[in-house]
Design a protein around this motif. Structure first.
Motif, PDB file in Angstrom:
ATOM      1  N   ALA A 167      86.078 -82.440 -82.287  1.00  0.00           N
ATOM      2  CA  ALA A 167      85.411 -82.297 -83.580  1.00  0.00           C
ATOM      3  C   ALA A 167      84.665 -83.553 -84.010  1.00  0.00           C
ATOM      4  CB  ALA A 167      86.424 -81.910 -84.652  1.00  0.00           C
ATOM      5  N   GLY A 168      84.775 -84.632 -83.228  1.00  0.00           N
ATOM      6  CA  GLY A 168      84.053 -85.846 -83.572  1.00  0.00           C
ATOM      7  C   GLY A 168      84.885 -86.814 -84.388  1.00  0.00           C
ATOM      8  N   LEU A 173      81.533 -84.044 -89.759  1.00  0.00           N
ATOM      9  CA  LEU A 173      80.672 -83.771 -88.610  1.00  0.00           C
ATOM     10  C   LEU A 173      81.211 -82.644 -87.732  1.00  0.00           C
ATOM     11  CD1 LEU A 173      79.778 -87.412 -87.474  1.00  0.00           C
ATOM     12  CD2 LEU A 173      78.340 -85.818 -88.766  1.00  0.00           C
ATOM     13  N   ALA A 174      82.432 -82.198 -88.031  1.00  0.00           N
ATOM     14  CA  ALA A 174      83.089 -81.202 -87.185  1.00  0.00           C
ATOM     15  C   ALA A 174      82.291 -79.900 -87.039  1.00  0.00           C
ATOM     16  CB  ALA A 174      84.490 -80.911 -87.716  1.00  0.00           C
ATOM     17  N   PRO A 175      81.723 -79.331 -88.116  1.00  0.00           N
ATOM     18  CA  PRO A 175      80.967 -78.077 -87.929  1.00  0.00           C
ATOM     19  C   PRO A 175      79.782 -78.209 -86.978  1.00  0.00           C
ATOM     20  CG  PRO A 175      81.459 -78.439 -90.253  1.00  0.00           C
ATOM     21  CD  PRO A 175      81.820 -79.712 -89.540  1.00  0.00           C
ATOM     22  N   LEU A 176      79.262 -79.415 -86.831  1.00  0.00           N
ATOM     23  CA  LEU A 176      78.128 -79.620 -85.936  1.00  0.00           C
ATOM     24  C   LEU A 176      78.570 -79.999 -84.533  1.00  0.00           C
ATOM     25  CD1 LEU A 176      75.054 -79.937 -85.501  1.00  0.00           C
ATOM     26  CD2 LEU A 176      75.297 -82.319 -86.259  1.00  0.00           C
ATOM     27  N   ILE A 177      79.551 -80.883 -84.431  1.00  0.00           N
ATOM     28  CA  ILE A 177      79.932 -81.432 -83.126  1.00  0.00           C
ATOM     29  C   ILE A 177      80.874 -80.503 -82.360  1.00  0.00           C
ATOM     30  CG2 ILE A 177      81.146 -83.349 -82.001  1.00  0.00           C
ATOM     31  CD1 ILE A 177      80.096 -85.192 -84.105  1.00  0.00           C
ATOM     32  N   PHE A 178      81.816 -79.853 -83.072  1.00  0.00           N
ATOM     33  CA  PHE A 178      82.825 -79.056 -82.374  1.00  0.00           C
ATOM     34  C   PHE A 178      82.215 -77.928 -81.524  1.00  0.00           C
ATOM     35  CE2 PHE A 178      85.962 -75.631 -82.079  1.00  0.00           C
ATOM     36  CZ  PHE A 178      87.009 -76.315 -81.487  1.00  0.00           C
ATOM     37  N   PRO A 179      81.267 -77.123 -82.052  1.00  0.00           N
ATOM     38  CA  PRO A 179      80.680 -76.074 -81.189  1.00  0.00           C
ATOM     39  C   PRO A 179      79.972 -76.645 -79.960  1.00  0.00           C
ATOM     40  CG  PRO A 179      80.161 -75.668 -83.495  1.00  0.00           C
ATOM     41  CD  PRO A 179      80.728 -77.049 -83.421  1.00  0.00           C
ATOM     42  N   VAL A 180      79.288 -77.781 -80.137  1.00  0.00           N
ATOM     43  CA  VAL A 180      78.584 -78.394 -79.007  1.00  0.00           C
ATOM     44  C   VAL A 180      79.570 -78.867 -77.951  1.00  0.00           C
ATOM     45  CG1 VAL A 180      77.069 -80.285 -78.312  1.00  0.00           C
ATOM     46  CG2 VAL A 180      76.644 -79.069 -80.459  1.00  0.00           C
ATOM     47  N   GLU A 181      80.646 -79.542 -78.381  1.00  0.00           N
ATOM     48  CA  GLU A 181      81.646 -80.036 -77.438  1.00  0.00           C
ATOM     49  C   GLU A 181      82.385 -78.888 -76.761  1.00  0.00           C
ATOM     50  OE1 GLU A 181      82.415 -82.988 -76.370  1.00  0.00           O
ATOM     51  OE2 GLU A 181      80.961 -84.090 -77.573  1.00  0.00           O
TER      52      GLU A 181
END
Length: 256
Positions: A167-168, A173-181
């Motif tokens: 999640a970063g 930043l979790a809503p943006l980073i978590f799906p990408v990761e």
């Protein structure tokens, strides 16, 4: 990949009983196609590779048990020196990436993957044999094994922190980073499987075409290129596996 007849495919075609019973084994993992005698060849080749490797390992192990012979380096390339150089190289690679402790702990996974993929790839140099790693079903199996392994050990070593680090560093930043990761992590076995299958399949197909055109001398340069492909693809698969396991098992701190 285009299908072409190998030795085992031809043998199965000559045995109507096996050819008919192949349909009773169910469907393939990739594509969900009903198995036929062609679809059995990667399975038989994988089993053949494992049996040959186990027999070679038993022979080498017997030599290591004779301590008076083991301590004296051999002057020429033998089965023992080949195994020492082969596994020594991949152990040193794992140690440089994961550290000495993790290399010892997870080397059975890396060493086993290196041995299976190398010997499977090497069967492409034998006329009449199709390498099992040219089948997507086999490479997906290898890649899923690594995927399950590094996620399991990541959770075992870090617990909730392994999931949280996706999640970063900051919660907002979790809503943006978590799906990408998450997508990046799930894509790893896909890239491992497809890269290995395509490179080995195309290399073997090109070699078979040249061998079919002119069987004397002309395929030799292609076979030298095939040796390079065999070594590089084994190295890339194990290198990425070391990186994935190393990243998953390193200590993560959950930031709020």
């Amino acid at each position: 990949m285009p299908e072409h007849t190998g030795f085992l495919t031809y043998l199965l075609a000559m045995l109507p009983g096996l050819r008919e019973n192949a349909r009773n084994l169910g469907h393939s993992f990739v594509g969900h196609h009903r198995l036929d005698y062609r679809g059995l060849e990667p399975i038989f080749m994988s089993l053949l590779v494992m049996i040959v490797f186990i027999l070679l390992a038993i022979e080498v192990r017997a030599k290591f048990q004779r301590l008076d012979e083991t301590v004296i380096p051999e002057e020429k390339l033998t089965l023992r020196t080949f195994f020492e150089a082969f596994f020594g190289f991949f152990y040193n690679m794992a140690r440089d990436i994961m550290g000495a402790d993790n290399a010892k702990r997870y080397f059975p996974i890396i060493g086993g993957s290196a041995a299976f993929i190398f010997f499977s790839n090497a069967t492409s140099l034998l006329p009449g044999f199709n390498p099992p790693t040219s089948s997507l079903n086999v490479t997906v199996g290898c890649a899923l094994f690594i995927f399950l392994a590094f996620n399991y050990y990541g959770l075992k070593e870090n617990g909730w922190a392994y999931i949280a680090h996706l999640a970063g560093p900051k919660w907002y930043l979790a809503p943006l980073i978590f799906p990408v990761e998450l997508i990046s992590t799930c894509v790893r076995p896909v890239t491992l499987a497809v890269r290995l299958m395509v490179n080995i399949g195309v290399d073997h197909l090109v070699g078979s075409i040249f061998l079919g055109l002119i069987a004397v001398l002309v395929p030799v340069p292609i076979m030298f290129l095939a040796v390079i492909v065999i070594l590089v693809q084994t190295l890339v698969f194990c290198l990425l596996s070391c990186i994935y396991i190393g990243l998953a098992t390193e200590k993560h701190e959950h930031h709020h």
